[in-house]
Enzyme design. Structure first.
Site, short mmCIF file in Angstrom:
data_model
loop_
_atom_site.label_atom_id
_atom_site.label_comp_id
_atom_site.label_asym_id
_atom_site.label_seq_id
_atom_site.Cartn_x
_atom_site.Cartn_y
_atom_site.Cartn_z
N LYS A 16 4.73 -8.50 -18.39
CA LYS A 16 6.02 -8.31 -19.08
C LYS A 16 7.02 -9.38 -18.70
CE LYS A 16 6.80 -4.05 -17.40
NZ LYS A 16 7.45 -4.17 -16.27
N ARG A 91 12.40 3.54 -17.20
CA ARG A 91 11.14 3.77 -16.49
C ARG A 91 10.83 5.25 -16.38
NH1 ARG A 91 10.89 -1.30 -13.24
NH2 ARG A 91 8.93 -1.32 -12.11
N ARG A 133 0.91 -13.06 -6.85
CA ARG A 133 2.12 -13.42 -7.59
C ARG A 133 3.15 -14.10 -6.68
NH1 ARG A 133 4.91 -8.99 -11.29
NH2 ARG A 133 5.09 -7.78 -9.38
N ARG A 166 7.45 -11.41 -3.46
CA ARG A 166 8.22 -10.17 -3.35
C ARG A 166 7.70 -9.32 -2.21
NH1 ARG A 166 8.54 -7.67 -9.30
NH2 ARG A 166 8.32 -5.80 -8.03
N ARG A 177 3.29 1.94 -6.48
CA ARG A 177 3.99 1.59 -7.74
C ARG A 177 3.16 2.02 -8.96
NH1 ARG A 177 4.77 -4.42 -6.40
NH2 ARG A 177 5.44 -4.68 -8.56
P1 AMP Z 1 9.95 -4.47 -10.88
O1 AMP Z 1 10.54 -5.78 -10.48
O2 AMP Z 1 10.22 -4.11 -12.30
O3 AMP Z 1 8.49 -4.34 -10.51
O4 AMP Z 1 10.72 -3.35 -9.99
C1 AMP Z 1 10.65 -3.36 -8.58
C2 AMP Z 1 11.14 -2.05 -8.02
O5 AMP Z 1 12.53 -1.85 -8.37
C3 AMP Z 1 10.43 -0.79 -8.55
O6 AMP Z 1 9.23 -0.51 -7.85
C4 AMP Z 1 11.51 0.28 -8.32
O7 AMP Z 1 11.57 0.66 -6.95
C5 AMP Z 1 12.80 -0.48 -8.63
N1 AMP Z 1 13.17 -0.35 -10.06
C6 AMP Z 1 13.14 -1.31 -11.00
N2 AMP Z 1 13.54 -0.85 -12.20
C7 AMP Z 1 13.84 0.47 -11.99
C8 AMP Z 1 14.30 1.52 -12.83
N3 AMP Z 1 14.51 1.34 -14.15
N4 AMP Z 1 14.49 2.74 -12.28
C9 AMP Z 1 14.29 2.95 -10.98
N5 AMP Z 1 13.84 2.02 -10.13
C10 AMP Z 1 13.61 0.79 -10.63
#
Ligand code: AMP
Length: 219
Positions: A16, A91, A133, A166, A177
């Site tokens: 994405k 989410r 990554r 990350r 996750r």
């Molecule tokens: P991502 O970069 O999208 O993989 O997000 C990394 C982490 O940020 C996730 O595992 C969640 O802990 C938090 N996170 C990101 N987006 C959301 C969301 N919409 N709602 C809640 N937690 C989020």
């Protein structure tokens, strides 16, 4: 002019972020990525960042009020007025309902088109993708040590900044996750199908192949 509201759904590391970066440039829309917004809060040591960190480190969703506040602020900004691409929000069904509420407030009756793009992918490859990554902390470009390595080891092709990994891109946090995704986020596929706004794309294949499929569904 119709405002285009695009949201991208799919499991962690489904591609994405890479495709949103490309599409944001192509359409000249802002790429609003909740994960990056939250990581910026952590880096700046804000109250929101301190609260979010414990959840992110465990691979859990941060509380809905916190993330909704951050997203609402971002989507209210002037550069989102012709359209935006949301990556990582909503989410959960609760967040999807919050998004509808904030869109109604921000859009105030203007003409909009909402599309939810679902990245349908074979999940067995994704943990390897996660541990390989790396990303550029300056421009957000995403690399993969195996499939999309930088030209110069450890440096961003675009701006030469040192690439970072990350903290939550480890095997253990990745598993958590995926569990969170299956429990909280996957129900959105059904939710948006019922509303008639879901477009599914086959997200297996090269970046260019997925890009072609994406362009077909968003036009
Ligand atoms: P991502 O970069 O999208 O993989 O997000 C990394 C982490 O940020 C996730 O595992 C969640 O802990 C938090 N996170 C990101 N987006 C959301 C969301 N919409 N709602 C809640 N937690 C989020």
């Amino acid at each position: 002019m119709t405002k285009k509201e695009l949201i991208f759904l799919g499991p962690p590391a489904c591609g994405k972020g890479t495709q949103t970066n490309k599409l944001a440039e192509y359409l000249n829309f802002p790429h609003v990525d909740t994960g990056s917004l939250l990581r910026a809060e952590i880096k700046n040591e804000t109250e929101a960042g301190k609260e979010a960190k414990a959840y992110i480190d465990k691979g859990q969703l941060v509380p809905v009020e916190l993330v909704t506040r951050i997203i609402k602020n971002r989507l209210s900004q002037d550069d989102c007025k012709n359209g935006y691409i949301l990556d990582g929000f909503p989410r959960s069904v609760e967040q999807a309902e919050q998004l509808e509420k904030m869109n109604a407030e921000i859009d105030n009756g203007i003409d909009t088109k909402f599309i939810a793009v679902y990245f349908d992918i074979d999940t067995s490859i994704l943990v390897e993708r996660i541990v390989n990554r790396r990303s550029c902390p300056v421009c957000g470009e995403i690399y993969n040590l195996e499939f999309k390595p930088p030209k110069v080891e450890g440096r961003c092709d675009k701006d030469g900044a040192e690439l970072t990994q990350r903290k939550d891109d480890t095997r253990e946090v990745a598993q958590s996750r995926f569990d969170t995704y299956n429990k909280e986020t996957a129900p959105l596929i059904d939710y948006y199908t019922k509303k008639g706004v879901l477009k599914s794309i086959n997200a297996n294949g090269t970046i260019d192949e997925v890009w072609e499929r994406l362009l077909e569904v968003i036009s």
